[in-house]
Design an enzyme around this catalytic site. Structure first.
Site, PDB file in Angstrom:
ATOM      1  N   TYR A 157       4.240  18.410  11.747  1.00 36.07           N
ATOM      2  CA  TYR A 157       5.327  17.453  12.079  1.00 36.07           C
ATOM      3  C   TYR A 157       6.559  18.161  12.066  1.00 36.07           C
ATOM      4  CZ  TYR A 157       1.680  14.413   9.820  1.00 36.07           C
ATOM      5  OH  TYR A 157       0.525  13.742   9.264  1.00 36.07           O
TER       6      TYR A 157
ATOM      7  N   GLU B 228       0.749  -1.243   0.055  1.00 40.12           N
ATOM      8  CA  GLU B 228      -0.028  -0.041   0.211  1.00 40.12           C
ATOM      9  C   GLU B 228       0.850   1.201   0.075  1.00 40.12           C
ATOM     10  OE1 GLU B 228      -2.329  -0.553   3.615  1.00 40.12           O
ATOM     11  OE2 GLU B 228      -3.408  -2.193   2.773  1.00 40.12           O
TER      12      GLU B 228
ATOM     13  N   GLY C 247       2.213   5.075  -0.617  1.00 41.66           N
ATOM     14  CA  GLY C 247       1.556   6.297  -0.918  1.00 41.66           C
ATOM     15  C   GLY C 247       2.753   7.306  -1.208  1.00 41.66           C
TER      16      GLY C 247
ATOM     17  N   ARG D 263       2.156  19.732   6.458  1.00 43.02           N
ATOM     18  CA  ARG D 263       3.395  18.980   7.156  1.00 43.02           C
ATOM     19  C   ARG D 263       4.443  19.860   7.591  1.00 43.02           C
ATOM     20  NH1 ARG D 263       6.410  16.088   4.653  1.00 43.02           N
ATOM     21  NH2 ARG D 263       6.112  14.322   6.121  1.00 43.02           N
TER      22      ARG D 263
ATOM     23  N   CYS E  17      -3.151  33.451  10.668  1.00 41.23           N
ATOM     24  CA  CYS E  17      -2.834  34.144  11.794  1.00 41.23           C
ATOM     25  C   CYS E  17      -2.546  33.244  12.979  1.00 41.23           C
ATOM     26  CB  CYS E  17      -4.095  34.850  12.572  1.00 41.23           C
ATOM     27  SG  CYS E  17      -4.645  36.149  10.897  1.00 41.23           S
ATOM     28  N   GLU E  18      -1.411  32.463  12.739  1.00 45.97           N
ATOM     29  CA  GLU E  18      -0.873  31.396  13.725  1.00 45.97           C
ATOM     30  C   GLU E  18       0.776  31.732  13.687  1.00 45.97           C
ATOM     31  OE1 GLU E  18      -2.236  28.073  15.034  1.00 45.97           O
ATOM     32  OE2 GLU E  18      -4.472  28.329  14.000  1.00 45.97           O
TER      33      GLU E  18
HETATM   34  N1  LLP Z   1      -1.488   1.862   4.482  1.00 49.81           N
HETATM   35  C1  LLP Z   1      -2.000   2.545   5.681  1.00 49.81           C
HETATM   36  C2  LLP Z   1      -2.907   1.523   6.389  1.00 49.81           C
HETATM   37  C3  LLP Z   1      -1.637   3.693   6.134  1.00 49.81           C
HETATM   38  O1  LLP Z   1      -2.306   4.171   7.153  1.00 49.81           O
HETATM   39  C4  LLP Z   1      -1.146   4.458   5.162  1.00 49.81           C
HETATM   40  C5  LLP Z   1      -0.608   5.622   5.578  1.00 49.81           C
HETATM   41  C6  LLP Z   1      -0.308   3.978   4.291  1.00 49.81           C
HETATM   42  C7  LLP Z   1      -0.630   2.708   3.661  1.00 49.81           C
HETATM   43  C8  LLP Z   1       0.410   4.589   3.325  1.00 49.81           C
HETATM   44  O2  LLP Z   1       1.683   5.035   3.813  1.00 49.81           O
HETATM   45  P1  LLP Z   1       2.880   5.700   2.914  1.00 49.81           P
HETATM   46  O3  LLP Z   1       3.504   4.697   1.926  1.00 49.81           O
HETATM   47  O4  LLP Z   1       2.470   6.827   2.458  1.00 49.81           O
HETATM   48  O5  LLP Z   1       4.124   6.018   4.112  1.00 49.81           O
HETATM   49  N2  LLP Z   1       0.224  12.417   6.889  1.00 49.81           N
HETATM   50  C9  LLP Z   1       1.558  12.069   7.196  1.00 49.81           C
HETATM   51  C10 LLP Z   1       1.587  10.670   6.885  1.00 49.81           C
HETATM   52  C11 LLP Z   1       0.462   9.816   7.444  1.00 49.81           C
HETATM   53  C12 LLP Z   1       0.658   8.280   6.819  1.00 49.81           C
HETATM   54  C13 LLP Z   1      -0.690   7.699   7.504  1.00 49.81           C
HETATM   55  N3  LLP Z   1      -0.980   6.340   6.865  1.00 49.81           N
HETATM   56  C14 LLP Z   1       2.605  12.852   6.553  1.00 49.81           C
HETATM   57  O6  LLP Z   1       2.335  13.705   5.759  1.00 49.81           O
HETATM   58  O7  LLP Z   1       3.922  12.548   6.823  1.00 49.81           O
END
Ligand code: LLP
Length: 419
Positions: A316, A273, A275, A312, A342-343
């Site tokens: 973070y 999975e 992303g 981000r 405004c933060e």
């Molecule tokens: N599968 C599940 C169940 C997940 O919860 C996530 C990400 C992914 C796949 C994809 O993960 P990746 O390959 O993208 O690392 N907003 C945060 C990242 C949050 C990730 C949440 N889950 C950021 O901007 O760093």
């Protein structure tokens, strides 16, 4: 490698000068490269060619219909976490039998929607969820294919907000508890056990946590088989990191070969999975300098993008590269790049050494293709920015800039206030 490169000091996306896009659509805007998206998907997916596998792009990273369609055309599936993401994915033309549904709090309507659509499997996070899925499936006369999401208690050594595979995290069923829960699942008439799932976190830059996780999952698969619980799919989630600054994550090929080695003797299809590793460096946020302010301690560059557009850095403390759209010879300065919100937490970069900028200059916030637009909001009643896709010499607006009317869509004032 990505397709944002300088030609004679001017930043291009593929063969399109970014200035030209800014003239047409205004700023700020997100910009993606079709070639980088395709290439990243192909490199990742083909790295697993040695085994049965399915690459399910994680929609939360970038959910634009066009972006999803690019992966769908390459044979990809998707990982979703909500009814809304399923709606998007189906509208991008994804084959429902390539959809996995993750997430800790799936609602009844979402479960019905996904069951009706005929998705590949639900990644189930608790025994209560299992019971609910069984009931919903019974009511609508279907059988739900499931994997239990196990929590392997492995530290992925990433930011605590995006670490998910530890006992203290809210995700999954503790791996030692899983066998018992699988036995319970087996008794449910409208549940069909097909897999084991897990996802230990995001922006992981080492192989070891993935390998250890897969070993633990494999052990579970073998134990389940002894109890005649057949497992077809091992879903290892996403999480492979990228270079934002100086990180040196493993290449997808190294990642794949380490995992393939572990998958040899279990005869399962591996689901991934990813992303960020696919979309992160395939997109940037382009923004314009509005004002410069030199204080006694700091210099602030105020730009027209803000934390609502890209959260981000604020959320973070994440590093995003900053590059000028037109490079100039000359002096540099150290500045905070901040937005109009405004933060004090509204910044895109802190204490960054950048070329001297002046109002009207454009800059690119790099590595913004994942968790950029999808995490944007309307805070401070700022319309969300457009998304643009460049392909070779052309560019396409793939989501329009929101209007003020969009901001109040769906709101109404009760009659009693209209005196
Ligand atoms: N599968 C599940 C169940 C997940 O919860 C996530 C990400 C992914 C796949 C994809 O993960 P990746 O390959 O993208 O690392 N907003 C945060 C990242 C949050 C990730 C949440 N889950 C950021 O901007 O760093």
């Amino acid at each position: 490698m990505h397709d944002f490169q300088y030609h004679q000091n001017e930043l291009y996306c593929e063969e399109v000068p970014i200035n030209k896009i800014a003239d047409k659509v205004g700023t700020p805007f997100y910009l993606y490269s079709n070639h980088t998206l395709e290439n990243h998907f192909k490199v990742f997916d083909s790295a697993f060619n040695g085994i049965d596998h399915l690459t399910c792009f994680s929609v939360k990273a970038n959910s634009n219909l066009t972006v999803l369609k690019i992966f769908v055309n390459l044979g990809g599936g998707v990982d979703i976490v909500s009814g809304g993401e399923l709606f998007r994915a189906l509208n991008s033309g994804v084959d429902p039998s390539k959809v996995v549904f993750s997430g800790v709090g799936k609602g009844i309507k979402e479960l019905e929607y996904a069951l009706e659509a005929g998705i590949l499997m639900f990644n189930v996070e608790s025994t209560q969820e299992l019971t609910t899925i069984n009931q919903v499936a019974q009511r609508i006369g279907r059988k739900a294919k499931i994997a239990l999401r196990v929590n392997p208690h492995i530290d992925p050594q990433t930011h605590p907000y995006i670490s998910t595979g530890l006992k203290k995290n809210k995700f999954g069923i503790e791996i030692n508890q899983a066998l018992e829960d699988y036995r319970e699942a087996k008794k449910l008439k409208h549940i069909e056990i097909v897999g084991v799932d897990c996802h230990i976190g995001s922006q992981i830059t080492e192989l070891q946590p993935f390998v250890e996780t897969l070993r633990k999952v494999k052990e579970l698969v073998l134990t389940l088989r002894q109890e005649a619980i057949e497992i077809q799919y091992v879903d290892l989630g996403g999480g492979l990191g990228i270079t934002y600054h100086q990180e040196q994550p493993p290449h997808p090929r190294e990642y794949a070969s380490a995992l393939i080695k572990e998958m040899q003797d279990i005869n399962c299809t591996l689901i991934l999975e990813p992303g960020r590793v696919i979309a992160g460096n395939a997109g940037i946020l382009v923004t314009k300098v509005l004002y410069l302010k030199k204080g006694t301690e700091k210099t602030f560059v105020t730009v027209d993008a803000a934390m609502n557009d890209l959260i981000r850095p604020s959320l973070y403390g994440a590093f995003q590269g900053i590059q000028p759209i037109v490079k100039t010879e000359g002096e540099e300065m150290v500045a905070d790049i901040v937005g109009p919100i405004c933060e004090s937490g509204d910044f895109l970069a802190k204490e960054r050494t950048i070329p001297c900028l002046k109002p009207g200059d454009l800059i690119a916030v790099m590595s913004a293709g994942a968790y950029g637009f999808t995490m944007s909001s309307n805070y401070n009643s700022r319309p969300r920015v457009p998304e643009v896709l460049a392909r070779e010499k052309e560019f396409y607006v793939i989501r329009e800039r929101e209007s003020y009317e969009d901001l109040i869509r769906g709101e109404m004032i009760p009659e009693f206030l209209n005196k």
